[in-house]
Design an enzyme around this catalytic site. Structure first.
Site, short mmCIF file in Angstrom:
data_model
loop_
_atom_site.label_atom_id
_atom_site.label_comp_id
_atom_site.label_asym_id
_atom_site.label_seq_id
_atom_site.Cartn_x
_atom_site.Cartn_y
_atom_site.Cartn_z
N TRP A 1 102.07 -2.70 76.00
CA TRP A 1 102.79 -1.46 75.69
C TRP A 1 104.10 -1.33 76.44
CZ3 TRP A 1 103.45 0.50 80.40
CH2 TRP A 1 102.52 0.12 81.38
N LYS B 1 97.67 -7.78 67.08
CA LYS B 1 97.10 -6.52 67.53
C LYS B 1 98.00 -5.95 68.62
CE LYS B 1 94.59 -5.32 70.75
NZ LYS B 1 95.35 -4.09 71.08
N ALA C 1 99.36 -3.12 71.46
CA ALA C 1 98.66 -2.28 72.45
C ALA C 1 98.33 -0.93 71.82
CB ALA C 1 99.54 -2.09 73.67
N GLU D 1 101.23 -14.81 78.81
CA GLU D 1 102.29 -14.35 79.72
C GLU D 1 101.70 -13.16 80.46
OE1 GLU D 1 104.84 -12.59 81.53
OE2 GLU D 1 105.60 -11.83 79.61
N CYS E 1 106.53 -7.10 84.23
CA CYS E 1 105.90 -8.21 84.95
C CYS E 1 106.89 -8.92 85.85
CB CYS E 1 105.26 -9.17 83.95
SG CYS E 1 106.35 -9.59 82.61
N GLU F 1 99.79 -6.39 92.03
CA GLU F 1 100.88 -5.90 91.19
C GLU F 1 100.81 -4.37 91.15
OE1 GLU F 1 100.57 -7.18 87.09
OE2 GLU F 1 102.74 -7.43 86.98
P1 ADP Z 1 97.77 -3.52 80.64
O1 ADP Z 1 97.03 -3.38 81.93
O2 ADP Z 1 99.20 -3.83 80.76
O3 ADP Z 1 97.46 -2.46 79.63
P2 ADP Z 1 96.04 -5.28 79.22
O4 ADP Z 1 95.87 -6.71 79.49
O5 ADP Z 1 94.86 -4.37 79.43
O6 ADP Z 1 97.28 -4.87 80.07
O7 ADP Z 1 96.55 -5.04 77.75
C1 ADP Z 1 97.43 -5.90 77.07
C2 ADP Z 1 96.93 -6.09 75.66
O8 ADP Z 1 95.64 -6.67 75.73
C3 ADP Z 1 96.76 -4.79 74.86
O9 ADP Z 1 97.10 -5.03 73.51
C4 ADP Z 1 95.29 -4.52 74.99
O10 ADP Z 1 94.77 -3.78 73.91
C5 ADP Z 1 94.72 -5.92 74.97
N1 ADP Z 1 93.40 -6.05 75.59
C6 ADP Z 1 92.92 -5.45 76.69
N2 ADP Z 1 91.65 -5.81 76.93
C7 ADP Z 1 91.30 -6.67 75.94
C8 ADP Z 1 90.12 -7.40 75.61
N3 ADP Z 1 89.02 -7.33 76.36
N4 ADP Z 1 90.13 -8.19 74.51
C9 ADP Z 1 91.24 -8.28 73.76
N5 ADP Z 1 92.37 -7.64 74.01
C10 ADP Z 1 92.43 -6.84 75.09
#
Ligand code: ADP
Length: 476
Positions: free
Chosen positions: A144, A168, A170, A244, A278, A379
């Site tokens: 996001w 997919k 965020a 990344e 990041c 972080e």
């Molecule tokens: P942040 O902490 O920056 O939100 P995330 O890694 O949680 O980072 O989220 C980055 C992306 O990964 C988003 O699109 C989120 O929906 C997706 N995401 C988070 N958890 C999962 C999961 N268990 N499986 C697949 N996608 C995920």
């Protein structure tokens, strides 16, 4: 959701709300997809692959250029939407739209340079030919914090290479993703080539993306924990992977640097996107000789930053993405405070007036930061600049490299030898030398160690979407 060229609801009919992080207001809703929707999207991408992968590079480049033009034509609308949905100030949102669009132009140009090789053989009656072909269906999961450029950085090379995609976005920023898909469709991307599944719960979608045999590559941008987990699942299916992930960037000010220039750079960089990047610096190492001037200038700069709704003129720092992000920042600051850090500016949540409905934390400067503080290792993803004063120039690279992450690092010095030595010795994928924006569509971006695998942007960014195929040809 966008599947096979059509805007569709989730098969289950559910939706979820999208809110403005500055005001808490609902600004839209999106279909809440599930595993079955992800499967439909993969089916569409798989069916479209044969046609798309055999179009000419010229045709693919033309479509990408049209999309680039449309993004530029709609830059104001896209920036407004981004500020409303993600929170960054309008000026920063406009910048991101331009940066995001540039990936489409860069990869439109690169599409026509996907070439092969004619190779020698030890047999006089044999020749070898090697070509590069698109890997196939790509599954993409995006974050996001940069809700447009993180999409185009994956879509540009995928389209240029001749891949099809299921994305997919965020759950916090699906409206920006929707706007980009509208542009791709208008630019002439054929049905099924680009598909989008939105969902509040990413887990079932990630499971399908990493287990479906029709998916040949996973590209992910997000947290290290989720990236590692998804890369592990993708490995079981032997999908190609680029991830990344997070970072913990050192920012080194050498004694010969101009400390005011360095402090201005640090202030501009650290509070960009409220620190939710990041490549945001997380440890500012300042030599004792430069410390007073650096901290003095940084204090003034940080005090002058205006925090608020990114739609308002003069606002330089917007909200954080959600309440959990504010909690995390507050906990790191309290941990540092309890262990002896000084806090000349900030160090509190902002809840006065209109700010009470959003997720705001004051731009904060921490001094006397030590390795036992959480902020030194983890972080932050928030508007906190931790300063560490050092004495030994010969040791600072070792300090900077003392992290599991390896994405970005920054160096301020007027000495060419120091700059080059530091660049070579830092274990980070991207190094800014007297420069706070070491990124561009034309250069490879990516990290080492816990910061990820693979590179995005540059020529390398296209390689990630190509498979090499060799022909041995007998002349007998
Ligand atoms: P942040 O902490 O920056 O939100 P995330 O890694 O949680 O980072 O989220 C980055 C992306 O990964 C988003 O699109 C989120 O929906 C997706 N995401 C988070 N958890 C999962 C999961 N268990 N499986 C697949 N996608 C995920």
């Amino acid at each position: 959701m966008f599947i096979n060229g059509e805007w569709v609801d989730a098969q289950g009919g559910a939706t979820f709300d999208v809110t403005n992080p500055a005001t808490g207001e609902k600004i839209g809703e999106m279909p809440d997809g599930a595993a079955a929707d992800a499967e439909l999207a993969i089916q569409a991408a798989d069916a479209a692959f044969a046609g798309w992968s055999t179009t000419t590079a010229y045709a693919r480049a033309d479509i990408l250029m049209r999309a680039w033009q449309l993004m530029n034509d709609q830059a104001d609308e896209l920036a407004h939407l981004m500020t409303m949905e993600q929170g960054k100030p309008l000026k920063a949102a406009r910048f991101e739209v331009g940066y995001g669009a540039d990936f489409l132009r860069w990869f439109a140009e690169e599409a026509r340079r996907i070439t092969g090789q004619w190779l020698p053989s030890s047999r006089p009656d044999q020749r070898f030919l090697s070509v590069r072909q698109p890997v196939g269906v790509v599954a993409a999961i995006t974050p996001w914090n940069y809700p447009i450029s993180m999409l185009t950085r994956k879509m540009g090379p995928a389209l240029a290479a001749g891949c099809t995609m299921v994305l997919k976005p965020a759950e916090a920023t699906p409206l920006c993703a929707k706007a980009i898909f509208e542009i791709l469709a208008e630019a002439g991307v054929p049905a099924g080539v680009m598909n989008m599944v939105t969902a509040q719960d990413p887990v079932p979608i990630g499971d399908i993306f990493t287990s479906d045999r029709r998916v040949k590559k996973l590209t992910f941008t997000g947290s290290t924990a989720v990236g590692k987990m998804l890369a592990g699942k993708a490995a079981a299916s032997l999908q190609r992977v680029s991830v990344e992930l997070g970072g913990h960037a050192p920012f080194i000010v050498y004694p010969d640097a101009d400390p005011e220039q360095a402090a201005k750079g640090a202030a501009a960089l650290k509070f960009l996107n409220s620190g939710q990047a990041c490549i945001s610096p997380n440890r500012l190492y300042v030599h004792r000789d430069a410390a007073d001037a650096f901290i003095g200038t940084l204090t003034k700069r940080v005090s002058a930053l205006q925090t608020g709704n990114g739609m308002h003129d003069g606002v330089g720092v917007g909200p954080l993405v959600n309440a959990a992000a504010v909690e995390k920042v507050a906990a790191q600051v309290e941990d540092a405070r309890s262990k002896g850090a000084g806090i000349p500016v900030g160090g509190y949540r902002m809840t006065e007036g209109d700010l009470c409905d959003g997720h705001f934390y004051a731009p904060t400067l921490l001094t006397d930061v030590t390795p036992d503080m959480t902020v030194y290792r983890e972080e932050t993803f928030g508007p906190v600049a931790p300063v560490v004063v050092y004495d030994d120039v010969d040791q600072v690279i070792e300090l900077a490299n003392d992290t599991h992450y390896g994405l970005a690092a920054y160096v301020y010095t007027q000495n060419l030898k120091t700059a080059i030595s530091a660049f070579e010795a830092l274990r980070f994928g991207i190094v800014g030398i007297n420069d706070v924006n070491p990124t561009s569509a034309a250069v490879p971006f990516g990290g080492m160690n816990d910061s990820g695998l693979g590179r995005e942007g540059g020529h390398e960014g296209l390689d990630e979407y190509l498979e090499t195929k060799t022909a041995g040809i007998s002349l007998r």
